[in-house]
Design a protein around this motif. Structure first.
Motif, PDB file in Angstrom:
ATOM      1  N   ASP A 163      14.465   7.996   1.450  1.00 57.75           N
ATOM      2  CA  ASP A 163      13.385   8.967   1.615  1.00 57.75           C
ATOM      3  C   ASP A 163      12.986   9.036   3.084  1.00 57.75           C
ATOM      4  OD1 ASP A 163      11.098  10.529   1.432  1.00 57.75           O
ATOM      5  OD2 ASP A 163      10.346   9.515  -0.360  1.00 57.75           O
ATOM      6  N   MET A 164      13.184  10.191   3.702  1.00 57.73           N
ATOM      7  CA  MET A 164      12.821  10.357   5.108  1.00 57.73           C
ATOM      8  C   MET A 164      11.579  11.239   5.277  1.00 57.73           C
ATOM      9  SD  MET A 164      14.822   8.359   6.757  1.00 57.73           S
ATOM     10  CE  MET A 164      14.419   8.832   8.454  1.00 57.73           C
ATOM     11  N   TRP A 165      10.823  11.435   4.183  1.00 56.90           N
ATOM     12  CA  TRP A 165       9.510  12.077   4.321  1.00 56.90           C
ATOM     13  C   TRP A 165       8.571  11.071   5.008  1.00 56.90           C
ATOM     14  CZ3 TRP A 165       7.274  16.469   1.256  1.00 56.90           C
ATOM     15  CH2 TRP A 165       8.262  17.271   0.671  1.00 56.90           C
ATOM     16  N   GLU A 166       7.651  11.581   5.811  1.00 59.94           N
ATOM     17  CA  GLU A 166       6.755  10.660   6.537  1.00 59.94           C
ATOM     18  C   GLU A 166       5.952   9.756   5.598  1.00 59.94           C
ATOM     19  OE1 GLU A 166       4.410  12.907   9.317  1.00 59.94           O
ATOM     20  OE2 GLU A 166       5.976  12.760  10.856  1.00 59.94           O
ATOM     21  N   HIS A 167       5.613  10.250   4.401  1.00 57.21           N
ATOM     22  CA  HIS A 167       4.797   9.428   3.485  1.00 57.21           C
ATOM     23  C   HIS A 167       5.526   8.136   3.097  1.00 57.21           C
ATOM     24  CE1 HIS A 167       6.743  11.975   0.116  1.00 57.21           C
ATOM     25  NE2 HIS A 167       7.209  10.759  -0.049  1.00 57.21           N
ATOM     26  N   ALA A 168       6.854   8.130   3.250  1.00 53.67           N
ATOM     27  CA  ALA A 168       7.641   6.958   2.849  1.00 53.67           C
ATOM     28  C   ALA A 168       7.512   5.795   3.840  1.00 53.67           C
ATOM     29  CB  ALA A 168       9.105   7.341   2.694  1.00 53.67           C
ATOM     30  N   TYR A 169       7.153   6.098   5.084  1.00 53.20           N
ATOM     31  CA  TYR A 169       7.179   5.033   6.095  1.00 53.20           C
ATOM     32  C   TYR A 169       6.015   5.033   7.078  1.00 53.20           C
ATOM     33  CZ  TYR A 169       8.979   8.765   9.097  1.00 53.20           C
ATOM     34  OH  TYR A 169       9.125   9.934   9.782  1.00 53.20           O
ATOM     35  N   TYR A 170       5.228   6.119   7.127  1.00 60.34           N
ATOM     36  CA  TYR A 170       4.330   6.286   8.269  1.00 60.34           C
ATOM     37  C   TYR A 170       3.210   5.246   8.355  1.00 60.34           C
ATOM     38  CZ  TYR A 170       3.146   8.964  12.351  1.00 60.34           C
ATOM     39  OH  TYR A 170       2.978   9.348  13.660  1.00 60.34           O
ATOM     40  N   LEU A 171       2.697   4.790   7.215  1.00 56.28           N
ATOM     41  CA  LEU A 171       1.619   3.786   7.239  1.00 56.28           C
ATOM     42  C   LEU A 171       2.038   2.547   7.998  1.00 56.28           C
ATOM     43  CD1 LEU A 171      -0.016   3.438   3.710  1.00 56.28           C
ATOM     44  CD2 LEU A 171      -1.108   4.133   5.848  1.00 56.28           C
ATOM     45  N   LYS A 172       3.271   2.120   7.785  1.00 58.49           N
ATOM     46  CA  LYS A 172       3.738   0.885   8.397  1.00 58.49           C
ATOM     47  C   LYS A 172       4.493   1.116   9.707  1.00 58.49           C
ATOM     48  CE  LYS A 172       6.507  -3.231   7.628  1.00 58.49           C
ATOM     49  NZ  LYS A 172       5.484  -4.251   7.854  1.00 58.49           N
ATOM     50  N   TYR A 173       5.374   2.080   9.711  1.00 59.69           N
ATOM     51  CA  TYR A 173       6.287   2.240  10.858  1.00 59.69           C
ATOM     52  C   TYR A 173       5.827   3.291  11.866  1.00 59.69           C
ATOM     53  CZ  TYR A 173       9.495  -0.662   8.173  1.00 59.69           C
ATOM     54  OH  TYR A 173      10.075  -1.704   7.481  1.00 59.69           O
ATOM     55  N   LYS A 174       4.777   4.047  11.507  1.00 57.87           N
ATOM     56  CA  LYS A 174       4.302   5.147  12.362  1.00 57.87           C
ATOM     57  C   LYS A 174       5.485   6.038  12.743  1.00 57.87           C
ATOM     58  CE  LYS A 174       0.080   3.468  12.369  1.00 57.87           C
ATOM     59  NZ  LYS A 174       0.247   2.457  11.320  1.00 57.87           N
ATOM     60  N   ASN A 175       5.694   6.271  14.051  1.00 60.06           N
ATOM     61  CA  ASN A 175       6.781   7.172  14.435  1.00 60.06           C
ATOM     62  C   ASN A 175       8.120   6.463  14.619  1.00 60.06           C
ATOM     63  OD1 ASN A 175       5.717   5.810  16.627  1.00 60.06           O
ATOM     64  ND2 ASN A 175       6.495   7.322  18.077  1.00 60.06           N
ATOM     65  N   ASP A 176       8.163   5.179  14.284  1.00 61.54           N
ATOM     66  CA  ASP A 176       9.391   4.399  14.514  1.00 61.54           C
ATOM     67  C   ASP A 176      10.343   4.489  13.309  1.00 61.54           C
ATOM     68  OD1 ASP A 176      11.343   2.706  15.393  1.00 61.54           O
ATOM     69  OD2 ASP A 176      10.118   0.881  15.297  1.00 61.54           O
ATOM     70  N   LYS A 177      10.907   5.678  13.152  1.00 56.13           N
ATOM     71  CA  LYS A 177      11.838   5.926  12.050  1.00 56.13           C
ATOM     72  C   LYS A 177      13.062   5.029  12.121  1.00 56.13           C
ATOM     73  CE  LYS A 177      11.869  10.807  12.162  1.00 56.13           C
ATOM     74  NZ  LYS A 177      12.463  12.096  11.799  1.00 56.13           N
ATOM     75  N   LYS A 178      13.460   4.712  13.377  1.00 56.39           N
ATOM     76  CA  LYS A 178      14.702   3.957  13.575  1.00 56.39           C
ATOM     77  C   LYS A 178      14.603   2.572  12.914  1.00 56.39           C
ATOM     78  CE  LYS A 178      18.061   3.465  17.261  1.00 56.39           C
ATOM     79  NZ  LYS A 178      18.361   2.105  17.634  1.00 56.39           N
ATOM     80  N   GLN A 231       0.829  -1.212   0.000  1.00 62.65           N
ATOM     81  CA  GLN A 231       0.000   0.000   0.000  1.00 62.65           C
ATOM     82  C   GLN A 231       0.864   1.263   0.000  1.00 62.65           C
ATOM     83  OE1 GLN A 231      -2.614   0.526   3.395  1.00 62.65           O
ATOM     84  NE2 GLN A 231      -3.886   2.002   2.302  1.00 62.65           N
ATOM     85  N   THR A 232       1.915   1.243   0.806  1.00 62.12           N
ATOM     86  CA  THR A 232       2.833   2.392   0.826  1.00 62.12           C
ATOM     87  C   THR A 232       3.469   2.575  -0.543  1.00 62.12           C
ATOM     88  OG1 THR A 232       3.298   2.183   3.188  1.00 62.12           O
ATOM     89  CG2 THR A 232       4.957   3.319   1.870  1.00 62.12           C
ATOM     90  N   MET A 233       3.862   1.467  -1.182  1.00 61.22           N
ATOM     91  CA  MET A 233       4.474   1.549  -2.512  1.00 61.22           C
ATOM     92  C   MET A 233       3.521   2.199  -3.512  1.00 61.22           C
ATOM     93  SD  MET A 233       7.578   0.705  -3.038  1.00 61.22           S
ATOM     94  CE  MET A 233       7.449   0.609  -4.829  1.00 61.22           C
ATOM     95  N   HIS A 234       2.249   1.784  -3.476  1.00 61.25           N
ATOM     96  CA  HIS A 234       1.275   2.357  -4.411  1.00 61.25           C
ATOM     97  C   HIS A 234       1.081   3.849  -4.165  1.00 61.25           C
ATOM     98  CE1 HIS A 234      -0.249  -0.660  -7.126  1.00 61.25           C
ATOM     99  NE2 HIS A 234      -0.227  -1.555  -6.152  1.00 61.25           N
ATOM    100  N   LEU A 235       0.867   4.212  -2.900  1.00 61.96           N
ATOM    101  CA  LEU A 235       0.667   5.634  -2.603  1.00 61.96           C
ATOM    102  C   LEU A 235       1.900   6.436  -2.980  1.00 61.96           C
ATOM    103  CD1 LEU A 235      -1.052   5.377   0.894  1.00 61.96           C
ATOM    104  CD2 LEU A 235      -2.058   6.400  -1.164  1.00 61.96           C
ATOM    105  N   HIS A 236       3.041   5.861  -2.647  1.00 63.82           N
ATOM    106  CA  HIS A 236       4.290   6.592  -2.822  1.00 63.82           C
ATOM    107  C   HIS A 236       4.582   6.839  -4.305  1.00 63.82           C
ATOM    108  CE1 HIS A 236       8.567   7.105  -0.935  1.00 63.82           C
ATOM    109  NE2 HIS A 236       8.147   8.183  -1.549  1.00 63.82           N
ATOM    110  N   ARG A 237       4.416   5.796  -5.104  1.00 66.77           N
ATOM    111  CA  ARG A 237       4.759   5.937  -6.528  1.00 66.77           C
ATOM    112  C   ARG A 237       3.586   6.523  -7.331  1.00 66.77           C
ATOM    113  NH1 ARG A 237       5.011   2.838 -11.403  1.00 66.77           N
ATOM    114  NH2 ARG A 237       6.815   3.495 -12.625  1.00 66.77           N
ATOM    115  N   ASP A 238       2.392   5.951  -7.145  1.00 67.81           N
ATOM    116  CA  ASP A 238       1.263   6.351  -7.993  1.00 67.81           C
ATOM    117  C   ASP A 238       0.727   7.737  -7.647  1.00 67.81           C
ATOM    118  OD1 ASP A 238       1.655   3.752  -8.728  1.00 67.81           O
ATOM    119  OD2 ASP A 238      -0.221   2.987  -7.871  1.00 67.81           O
ATOM    120  N   LYS A 239       0.868   8.132  -6.397  1.00 69.50           N
ATOM    121  CA  LYS A 239       0.338   9.446  -5.997  1.00 69.50           C
ATOM    122  C   LYS A 239       1.455  10.478  -5.827  1.00 69.50           C
ATOM    123  CE  LYS A 239      -3.801   7.696  -5.750  1.00 69.50           C
ATOM    124  NZ  LYS A 239      -4.741   7.933  -6.870  1.00 69.50           N
ATOM    125  N   HIS A 240       2.421  10.200  -4.924  1.00 66.81           N
ATOM    126  CA  HIS A 240       3.445  11.217  -4.650  1.00 66.81           C
ATOM    127  C   HIS A 240       4.398  11.427  -5.831  1.00 66.81           C
ATOM    128  CE1 HIS A 240       2.589  11.986  -0.394  1.00 66.81           C
ATOM    129  NE2 HIS A 240       2.217  10.713  -0.341  1.00 66.81           N
TER     130      HIS A 240
END
Ligand code: MN
Length: 205
Positions: free
Chosen positions: A164-179, A22-31
């Motif tokens: 990519d450290m924009w939130e859209h790159a990881y937030y769906l799956k990792y939420k605030n866990d950037k590490k 889902q993140t891949m689709h949003l990231h590539r198809d939308k962003h």
């Protein structure tokens, strides 16, 4: 006019579970597609620049060619377009690092582990939206970060790897866990591709 996004050399679900479909689709198809649409829109009334968009990185390196009224739009959306072109091209699961890039990393950073730690620290130090990079600067490897849409090309460097450290790159799956996102990224780097880029960019610098 750039008509299409560069083709994806893997399936949207092939980076699971590190990057979910889902993140891949949003990231590539939308962003990513959104950046391209805005870039094309900004260049619509400038046919003399339009023909240069295939050499978009030249425009980004030399923004003085851009008319004031579209400069910011082209740099922001063209920058993000190029950043995502690189990012999506250097992802693949289970590729071991080998070849000249491994030698260069060992020479520059002492060991692969030391490189990984330095790159991760840089990525996690970004405040707000941005990117972490491995680039060639005068033929030498360098880790850096940029805010927002910016790209090391703008400073005369040649990027070969980015995160990519924009939130859209990881937030769906990792939420605030950037590490964990950054830690897991090392499992999906296509080192064969990065090695190719390293060899090409080393020739041109
Ligand atoms: Mn992104």
């Amino acid at each position: 006019m750039i008509q299409k996004l560069p083709s994806l050399e893997y399936e949207y679900d092939s980076l699971e579970p590190i990057i979910d479909e889902q993140t891949m689709h949003l990231h590539r198809d939308k962003h990513h597609q959104g950046c391209l649409n805005k870039l094309n829109n900004a260049l619509e009334d400038y046919p003399e620049l339009d023909k240069k968009t295939e050499q978009l990185s030249e425009l980004i390196k030399n923004p003085e060619q851009l008319p004031d009224e579209i400069k910011t739009k082209v740099l922001q959306n063209g920058g993000q377009f190029l950043n995502h072109n690189l990012f999506f091209s250097i992802l693949k699961k289970d590729v071991e690092i080998n070849g000249e890039i491994l030698d260069a990393i060992n020479e520059k950073f002492g060991s692969f582990e030391a490189f990984k730690e330095k790159f991760s620290d840089a990525a996690l130090s970004i405040f707000g939206s941005g990117w972490a990079w491995l680039s060639l600067d005068q033929g030498n490897l360098e880790i850096s970060t940029t805010p927002n849409h910016e790209n090391p090309l703008m400073d005369g460097k040649e990027p070969i790897l980015n995160l990519d450290m924009w939130e859209h790159a990881y937030y769906l799956k990792y939420k605030n866990d950037k590490k964990t996102y950054v830690e897991n990224f090392f499992q999906i780097i296509n080192w064969e591709k990065v090695n190719e880029l390293y060899k090409i960019k080393k020739e041109v610098q």
